[in-house]
Design a protein around this motif. Structure first.
Motif, PDB file in Angstrom:
ATOM      1  N   GLY A  16       0.837  -1.211   0.000  1.00 32.34           N
ATOM      2  CA  GLY A  16       0.000   0.000   0.000  1.00 32.34           C
ATOM      3  C   GLY A  16       0.865   1.251   0.000  1.00 32.34           C
ATOM      4  O   GLY A  16       0.622   2.199  -0.760  1.00 32.34           O
ATOM      5  N   VAL A  20       1.620   4.163  -3.137  1.00 32.35           N
ATOM      6  CA  VAL A  20       1.552   5.626  -2.985  1.00 32.35           C
ATOM      7  C   VAL A  20       2.892   6.258  -3.367  1.00 32.35           C
ATOM      8  O   VAL A  20       2.944   7.227  -4.153  1.00 32.35           O
ATOM      9  N   ASN A  38       7.521   7.721  15.455  1.00 32.12           N
ATOM     10  CA  ASN A  38       6.247   8.181  15.993  1.00 32.12           C
ATOM     11  C   ASN A  38       6.209   7.917  17.494  1.00 32.12           C
ATOM     12  O   ASN A  38       6.174   6.768  17.936  1.00 32.12           O
ATOM     13  N   LYS A  41       3.735   5.531  18.891  1.00 32.41           N
ATOM     14  CA  LYS A  41       3.818   4.101  18.581  1.00 32.41           C
ATOM     15  C   LYS A  41       5.097   3.544  19.189  1.00 32.41           C
ATOM     16  O   LYS A  41       6.166   3.590  18.572  1.00 32.41           O
ATOM     17  N   GLY A  72      10.667  13.615  15.935  1.00 30.97           N
ATOM     18  CA  GLY A  72      10.129  14.928  16.289  1.00 30.97           C
ATOM     19  C   GLY A  72       9.067  15.360  15.304  1.00 30.97           C
ATOM     20  O   GLY A  72       8.497  14.538  14.585  1.00 30.97           O
ATOM     21  N   LEU A  74       7.138  16.762  12.145  1.00 28.01           N
ATOM     22  CA  LEU A  74       7.343  16.692  10.699  1.00 28.01           C
ATOM     23  C   LEU A  74       7.779  18.049  10.142  1.00 28.01           C
ATOM     24  O   LEU A  74       8.672  18.137   9.297  1.00 28.01           O
ATOM     25  N   ASN A 106      -0.219  21.010  10.467  1.00 32.68           N
ATOM     26  CA  ASN A 106       1.106  21.217   9.856  1.00 32.68           C
ATOM     27  C   ASN A 106       1.163  22.552   9.117  1.00 32.68           C
ATOM     28  O   ASN A 106       2.167  23.261   9.174  1.00 32.68           O
ATOM     29  N   THR A 120      -5.070   5.495  -2.073  1.00 31.83           N
ATOM     30  CA  THR A 120      -4.383   4.204  -2.118  1.00 31.83           C
ATOM     31  C   THR A 120      -5.167   3.255  -3.019  1.00 31.83           C
ATOM     32  O   THR A 120      -6.406   3.287  -3.011  1.00 31.83           O
ATOM     33  N   TYR A 124      -5.460  -2.290  -1.494  1.00 34.81           N
ATOM     34  CA  TYR A 124      -4.709  -2.123  -0.239  1.00 34.81           C
ATOM     35  C   TYR A 124      -5.441  -1.198   0.735  1.00 34.81           C
ATOM     36  O   TYR A 124      -4.869  -0.755   1.719  1.00 34.81           O
ATOM     37  N   SER A 128      -3.041  -2.314   7.044  1.00 36.01           N
ATOM     38  CA  SER A 128      -2.171  -1.408   7.786  1.00 36.01           C
ATOM     39  C   SER A 128      -0.977  -2.253   8.220  1.00 36.01           C
ATOM     40  O   SER A 128      -1.035  -3.494   8.169  1.00 36.01           O
ATOM     41  N   THR A 130       0.047  -2.749  11.163  1.00 38.22           N
ATOM     42  CA  THR A 130      -0.352  -3.543  12.341  1.00 38.22           C
ATOM     43  C   THR A 130      -1.107  -4.808  11.926  1.00 38.22           C
ATOM     44  O   THR A 130      -0.840  -5.899  12.428  1.00 38.22           O
TER      45      THR A 130
HETATM   46  N1  COA Z   1      -1.335   1.449   2.388  1.00 38.18           N
HETATM   47  C1  COA Z   1      -1.389   0.601   3.419  1.00 38.18           C
HETATM   48  N2  COA Z   1      -1.324   0.980   4.702  1.00 38.18           N
HETATM   49  C2  COA Z   1      -1.206   2.288   4.927  1.00 38.18           C
HETATM   50  C3  COA Z   1      -1.164   3.236   3.899  1.00 38.18           C
HETATM   51  C4  COA Z   1      -1.231   2.763   2.574  1.00 38.18           C
HETATM   52  N3  COA Z   1      -1.176   3.583   1.540  1.00 38.18           N
HETATM   53  N4  COA Z   1      -1.061   4.451   4.442  1.00 38.18           N
HETATM   54  C5  COA Z   1      -1.037   4.266   5.758  1.00 38.18           C
HETATM   55  N5  COA Z   1      -1.119   2.970   6.044  1.00 38.18           N
HETATM   56  C6  COA Z   1      -1.152   2.351   7.368  1.00 38.18           C
HETATM   57  C7  COA Z   1       0.164   2.502   8.063  1.00 38.18           C
HETATM   58  O1  COA Z   1       0.973   1.353   7.882  1.00 38.18           O
HETATM   59  C8  COA Z   1      -0.237   2.676   9.498  1.00 38.18           C
HETATM   60  O2  COA Z   1      -0.358   1.408  10.099  1.00 38.18           O
HETATM   61  P1  COA Z   1      -0.107   1.208  11.655  1.00 38.18           P
HETATM   62  O3  COA Z   1      -0.958   2.231  12.358  1.00 38.18           O
HETATM   63  O4  COA Z   1      -0.544  -0.157  11.870  1.00 38.18           O
HETATM   64  O5  COA Z   1       1.365   1.450  11.870  1.00 38.18           O
HETATM   65  C9  COA Z   1      -1.617   3.282   9.448  1.00 38.18           C
HETATM   66  O6  COA Z   1      -2.080   3.051   8.151  1.00 38.18           O
HETATM   67  C10 COA Z   1      -1.617   4.749   9.696  1.00 38.18           C
HETATM   68  O7  COA Z   1      -0.729   5.323   8.766  1.00 38.18           O
HETATM   69  P2  COA Z   1      -0.250   6.797   8.892  1.00 38.18           P
HETATM   70  O8  COA Z   1      -1.409   7.675   9.151  1.00 38.18           O
HETATM   71  O9  COA Z   1       0.633   7.111   7.736  1.00 38.18           O
HETATM   72  O10 COA Z   1       0.533   6.755  10.243  1.00 38.18           O
HETATM   73  P3  COA Z   1       2.017   6.611  10.420  1.00 38.18           P
HETATM   74  O11 COA Z   1       2.231   6.301  11.864  1.00 38.18           O
HETATM   75  O12 COA Z   1       2.613   5.678   9.455  1.00 38.18           O
HETATM   76  O13 COA Z   1       2.528   8.103  10.099  1.00 38.18           O
HETATM   77  C11 COA Z   1       3.193  10.268  10.898  1.00 38.18           C
HETATM   78  C12 COA Z   1       2.071   9.222  10.822  1.00 38.18           C
HETATM   79  C13 COA Z   1       4.440   9.647  11.501  1.00 38.18           C
HETATM   80  C14 COA Z   1       3.506  10.772   9.503  1.00 38.18           C
HETATM   81  C15 COA Z   1       2.667  11.428  11.755  1.00 38.18           C
HETATM   82  O14 COA Z   1       2.220  10.902  12.988  1.00 38.18           O
HETATM   83  C16 COA Z   1       3.738  12.462  12.021  1.00 38.18           C
HETATM   84  O15 COA Z   1       4.023  13.288  11.178  1.00 38.18           O
HETATM   85  N6  COA Z   1       4.331  12.410  13.208  1.00 38.18           N
HETATM   86  C17 COA Z   1       5.397  13.329  13.610  1.00 38.18           C
HETATM   87  C18 COA Z   1       4.899  14.287  14.676  1.00 38.18           C
HETATM   88  C19 COA Z   1       4.111  15.365  14.022  1.00 38.18           C
HETATM   89  O16 COA Z   1       4.643  16.228  13.339  1.00 38.18           O
HETATM   90  N7  COA Z   1       2.798  15.285  14.236  1.00 38.18           N
HETATM   91  C20 COA Z   1       1.871  16.177  13.618  1.00 38.18           C
HETATM   92  C21 COA Z   1       1.712  17.362  14.476  1.00 38.18           C
HETATM   93  S1  COA Z   1       0.542  18.385  13.761  1.00 38.18           S
END
Ligand code: COA
Length: 165
Positions: A16, A20, A38, A41, A72, A74, A106, A120, A124, A128, A130
């Motif tokens: 997935g 993208v 993260n 997590k 930290g 993004l 952001n 996506t 897919y 996720s 998980t």
């Molecule tokens: N296909 C399949 N699965 C997908 C997908 C796709 N195209 N896109 C996302 N997913 C899944 C991911 O694997 C993830 O699974 P998980 O929760 O089991 O690990 C879930 O969907 C959520 O994905 P996503 O929303 O992209 O979360 P992430 O944890 O991978 O990314 C960050 C999130 C890290 C980008 C975001 O939390 C971040 O920027 N954090 C830094 C702190 C920050 O700046 N926060 C924002 C403040 S405003």
């Protein structure tokens, strides 16, 4: 030159995410896939270096995709690199509210930033990282959701965890 980043936890990368990233890499001159630590997590299967290695292998034949990591906010990464575009995948309507919140927050922190959303591939849309880990832990085949090198690394990790329990 247009540069975008595709951030995520990628624990681990799935087809997935690859869908993208591959499509985004056609829309921008350069795409940086950024492994985020993260803080919400805590129990990751792979550490940051391992996740980066899996990503490096995944995109080794893609000329304009590179891999990086960040801990930290993004926006701090984006400001440091002077990048103004973030790519995110939308799997289903349920992703929309969280993504809208994150894009708006952001932008409030970094007004020149724009978030580009890609849908996506529907095959897919329900997976996720998980879910794939859970299926693998229970011994089911995950070939259709992750590349072979990711499947192998997951099997090794799961074996290690089983030995330590
Ligand atoms: N296909 C399949 N699965 C997908 C997908 C796709 N195209 N896109 C996302 N997913 C899944 C991911 O694997 C993830 O699974 P998980 O929760 O089991 O690990 C879930 O969907 C959520 O994905 P996503 O929303 O992209 O979360 P992430 O944890 O991978 O990314 C960050 C999130 C890290 C980008 C975001 O939390 C971040 O920027 N954090 C830094 C702190 C920050 O700046 N926060 C924002 C403040 S405003």
């Amino acid at each position: 030159m247009s540069i975008a980043i595709y951030p995520g936890t990628f624990d681990p990368i799935t087809f997935g995410h690859i869908d993208v990233a591959s499509r985004a890499s056609k829309a921008f001159d350069e795409l940086i896939v950024v492994v985020m630590n993260n803080s919400l997590k805590m129990n990751s299967l792979f550490d940051t270096e391992e996740r980066m290695e899996l990503l490096e292998k995944t995109f080794k034949n893609s000329d304009n995709i590179s891999i990086d990591s960040h801990s930290g906010l993004l926006v701090d990464y984006l400001k440091k690199k002077d990048i103004h575009v973030v790519v995110r995948g939308l799997r289903a309507v349920s992703d929309f509210e969280y993504e809208m919140q994150m894009a708006a927050a952001n932008k409030a922190l970094y007004p020149t930033l724009d978030t580009f959303f890609l849908m996506t591939d529907t095959q897919y849309s329900f997976i996720s990282s998980t879910l794939v880990k859970e299926i693998a832990f229970h011994g089911e085949n995950i070939d259709r959701w992750v590349p072979e090198h990711v499947r192998k690394s997951m099997a090794e990790k799961i074996e290690q965890i089983r030995k330590n329990v």
